[in-house]
Design a protein around this motif. Structure first.
Motif, PDB file in Angstrom:
ATOM      1  N   UNK A  64       0.927  -1.023  -0.108  1.00  0.00           N
ATOM      2  CA  UNK A  64      -0.495  -0.184  -0.159  1.00  0.00           C
ATOM      3  C   UNK A  64       0.557   1.352  -0.155  1.00  0.00           C
ATOM      4  N   UNK A  65       1.538   1.281   0.143  1.00  0.00           N
ATOM      5  CA  UNK A  65       2.602   1.872   0.706  1.00  0.00           C
ATOM      6  C   UNK A  65       3.836   2.329  -0.382  1.00  0.00           C
ATOM      7  N   UNK A  66       3.610   1.017  -0.916  1.00  0.00           N
ATOM      8  CA  UNK A  66       5.035   1.148  -2.201  1.00  0.00           C
ATOM      9  C   UNK A  66       6.473   0.627  -1.574  1.00  0.00           C
ATOM     10  N   UNK A  67       6.356   0.041  -1.091  1.00  0.00           N
ATOM     11  CA  UNK A  67       8.128   0.483   0.272  1.00  0.00           C
ATOM     12  C   UNK A  67       7.970  -1.466  -0.946  1.00  0.00           C
ATOM     13  N   UNK A  68       8.394  -0.753  -2.230  1.00  0.00           N
ATOM     14  CA  UNK A  68       8.206  -2.339  -2.689  1.00  0.00           C
ATOM     15  C   UNK A  68      10.237  -2.866  -3.007  1.00  0.00           C
ATOM     16  N   UNK A  69      11.090  -3.935  -3.119  1.00  0.00           N
ATOM     17  CA  UNK A  69      12.037  -4.181  -3.890  1.00  0.00           C
ATOM     18  C   UNK A  69      12.326  -3.818  -4.955  1.00  0.00           C
ATOM     19  N   UNK A  70      13.004  -2.946  -5.193  1.00  0.00           N
ATOM     20  CA  UNK A  70      13.889  -3.180  -6.605  1.00  0.00           C
ATOM     21  C   UNK A  70      14.743  -4.501  -7.542  1.00  0.00           C
ATOM     22  N   UNK A  71      14.458  -4.753  -8.585  1.00  0.00           N
ATOM     23  CA  UNK A  71      15.754  -5.605  -9.153  1.00  0.00           C
ATOM     24  C   UNK A  71      16.656  -4.345  -9.263  1.00  0.00           C
ATOM     25  N   UNK A  75      13.401   2.268  12.429  1.00  0.00           N
ATOM     26  CA  UNK A  75      13.019   3.296  11.452  1.00  0.00           C
ATOM     27  C   UNK A  75      13.994   3.264  10.263  1.00  0.00           C
ATOM     28  N   UNK A  76      15.716   3.693  10.994  1.00  0.00           N
ATOM     29  CA  UNK A  76      16.227   3.713   9.746  1.00  0.00           C
ATOM     30  C   UNK A  76      16.551   3.221   8.963  1.00  0.00           C
ATOM     31  N   UNK A  77      15.781   1.518   9.025  1.00  0.00           N
ATOM     32  CA  UNK A  77      15.494   0.675   7.535  1.00  0.00           C
ATOM     33  C   UNK A  77      14.434   1.098   7.082  1.00  0.00           C
ATOM     34  N   UNK A  78      13.129   1.170   7.342  1.00  0.00           N
ATOM     35  CA  UNK A  78      12.101   1.472   7.203  1.00  0.00           C
ATOM     36  C   UNK A  78      12.097   2.308   5.998  1.00  0.00           C
ATOM     37  N   UNK A 134      11.790   2.427   1.985  1.00  0.00           N
ATOM     38  CA  UNK A 134      10.582   3.343   1.455  1.00  0.00           C
ATOM     39  C   UNK A 134      11.120   4.499   0.615  1.00  0.00           C
ATOM     40  N   UNK A 135      12.074   5.081   0.849  1.00  0.00           N
ATOM     41  CA  UNK A 135      12.851   6.878   0.755  1.00  0.00           C
ATOM     42  C   UNK A 135      14.027   6.267  -0.129  1.00  0.00           C
ATOM     43  N   UNK A 150      12.123  10.292  -9.537  1.00  0.00           N
ATOM     44  CA  UNK A 150      11.850  11.362  -9.282  1.00  0.00           C
ATOM     45  C   UNK A 150      11.564  12.545 -10.003  1.00  0.00           C
ATOM     46  N   UNK A 151      12.575  12.225 -11.129  1.00  0.00           N
ATOM     47  CA  UNK A 151      12.766  12.780 -12.272  1.00  0.00           C
ATOM     48  C   UNK A 151      11.150  12.354 -13.436  1.00  0.00           C
TER      49      UNK A 151
END
Length: 532
Positions: free
Chosen positions: A31-38, A97-100, A104-105, A448-449
């Motif tokens: 839901x918050x788009x915390x997805x691991x990218x290849x 918290x740092x890892x989360x 995400x960002x 972002x771009x």
């Protein structure tokens, strides 16, 4: 209640709560788009898998800890007076918290190390430090002035060691489960119920996470999980033998974390010898080498679990003060296993290869070219100058063609095609002849771009490691290119350059098409890449 029974109940509680919580964590991550990218350095099948599995492990662990501690310590007063519990909880929350946030960002390496260093200082200030290195066949060696710096180095090192081995399904979770269980056993032998509860809960939480990560990749623990587990295990290992004959000793924690520590040392030494960035990820870990020999994710993970269990067994033996001859024989056997494994996986070639100096120069040249290209892009005054920089340097990264799609300041779709210069013989040790089978296509998405970059690489005669380096450095360079192009299209000159390996390409979404590749042993496996 007997420590063994307390540990078993805590383990089961951590397992059940984590297992029941994980489906909700998966939904939340999506839901918050915390997805691991290849990525070129990750051993995934190219799928988009939710991260934040560490949240489920954290929740299951601490529900079990507070629930069992409430009854084992005689009520709320006992829980509030448990100093170790609150030190472990506080440090774990900060790292979670740092890892989360990183999941995400994305977060650069510098701030993460700063947070880890600050947490380590807080733990030392709470009174948890190494005092001696106690060897049963030699005696206690006092650390004195080295006590604090070695403790800080240990905490930061272990935290990152668990994070570094989180490269294939089930590895970090399984290793953390075994180490935590061993800590619980050692603490139980010393009568330290506080550590038994904490360690057993962590082990149970990892066990509840593995069904969602080992057989099928339904979720990754992410940096939230690996940093939390690394910090928690580092603190627990400090107090694992606080009531045993080796109180405050650094030996037992070193043995417990033998495999993650060994893997980290090998990777860092290898990068340093080759002149590569210490913080720029690659596929040189032990699990990567096992995969390259044709083993599956599950086979590699199980093999490394057994290797980790050998270290943990030795740690338990040392804590139990077994016969001196037996321990020396066990250590000698473990050393032989490590040396044989290192030779089998080819680590000796990293030092004794005749081309070591040549490899080092190639890696350092690639890093220098990347930095210079970034600086030129940052100072480009218009799109034509920016494009010319890419055309000129692309040939050094084995790039044949680049196609860029982006939205300008007026939200209009723009297209840009860049053809790399003709590669001449003698550059980077390979011919300029184009081999169709040596081409590789990748797509980078920069959310972002608002840009998509399609790249065609042309690899002729390069080693797999050098191919990965070309892809990694070019990805970092294109991250700055995307920012520069958007700035120029909006009428703004200049862009801040991110250093290689410090998160410069963390905003990139790489898209691959899985393809079957042959490994060194002739067996096949699926890799996240597609050939043209």
């Amino acid at each position: 209640m007997h420590p063994a029974l307390t540990g078993l109940i805590t383990f089961l509680a951590g397992f059940v709560v984590t297992y029941a919580t994980m489906p909700y964590v998966i939904r939340f991550a999506r839901r918050i788009r915390a997805i691991d990218r290849p990525s070129h350095r990750k051993s995934t099948s190219g799928q988009l898998v939710p991260t934040l599995g560490g949240l489920g492990v954290f929740f299951g662990t601490w529900v079990a800890v507070f629930g069992v501690s409430f009854f084992a310590s005689g009520g709320i007063e006992g829980v509030l007076g448990n100093r170790l519990l609150w030190v472990v909880l506080g440090s774990g929350v900060v790292m979670l918290a740092t890892g989360a946030f990183d999941d995400r960002f994305s977060l650069r390496a510098g701030p993460k190390f700063l947070v880890q260093f600050g947490v380590a200082l807080g733990i030392v200030a709470s009174g948890y430090t190494f005092e001696v290195i106690s060897l049963p066949w030699i005696g206690a060696i006092e650390l004195r002035q080295l006590s604090v710096p070695l403790t800080i180095l240990w905490i930061v090192g272990v935290t990152n060691a668990i994070n570094l081995i989180d490269g294939i399904n089930g590895l970090a979770g399984g290793v953390s489960m075994l180490v935590a269980a061993s800590v619980a056993v050692i603490a139980g032998m010393g009568g330290n119920t506080e550590v038994v509860i904490l360690a057993a809960a962590v082990s149970g939480g990892c066990a509840g996470f593995l069904p969602f990560n080992f057989k099928t990749s339904r979720v990754f623990m992410g940096d939230a999980g690996s940093l939390f587990l690394g910090m928690t295990l580092a603190v627990l290992s400090l107090g694992s033998s606080s009531k045993s004959a080796v109180a405050g000793s650094m030996l037992v924690p070193l043995l417990l974390m033998g495999y993650p520590t060994l893997d980290t040392i090998l990777v860092m030494a290898r990068r340093m010898i080759r002149g590569k960035s210490m913080f720029n990820g690659d596929r040189g870990h032990i699990h990567h080498r096992l995969l390259a020999r044709g083993l599956s994710h599950r086979q590699s993970a199980v093999m490394l679990w057994v290797f980790c269990l050998m270290f943990c067994g030795l740690a338990v033996s040392v804590s139990s003060n077994y016969d001196r001859v037996v321990m020396i024989a066990t250590i000698a056997g473990l050393v032989l296993v490590v040396l044989a494994g290192a030779f089998r996986l080819g680590y000796h070639k990293e030092v004794f290869t005749k081309r070591l100096g040549s490899h080092r120069r190639e890696f350092m040249t690639l890093r220098t070219r990347t930095k210079l290209a970034k600086l030129e892009m940052m100072s480009a005054s218009d799109q034509a100058e920016l494009t010319s920089v890419v055309e000129r340097v692309s040939e050094h990264f084995s790039v044949e063609q680049i196609r860029v799609h982006y939205l300008d300041g007026l939200d209009k779709l723009q297209r840009l095609s860049v053809k790399a210069g003709e590669k001449k013989n003698g550059g980077n040790g390979h011919s300029g002849a184009v081999n169709h089978e040596g081409r590789l296509r990748e797509r980078y998405r920069y959310p972002k771009s608002r840009m998509t970059v399609n790249v065609v690489f042309r690899f002729n005669g390069l080693s797999e490691e050098m191919k990965m380096e070309h892809r990694s450095h070019f990805s970092q360079m294109m991250s700055v290119f995307s920012q520069s192009l958007i700035k120029l299209s909006n009428g703004v000159n200049g862009v801040e350059v991110k250093e290689p390996g410090d998160g410069a390409d963390r905003d990139v979404e790489r898209v691959y098409t899985p393809v079957v590749l042959k490994t060194e042993s002739g067996r096949v496996r699926r890799e996240g890449m597609s050939e043209v």
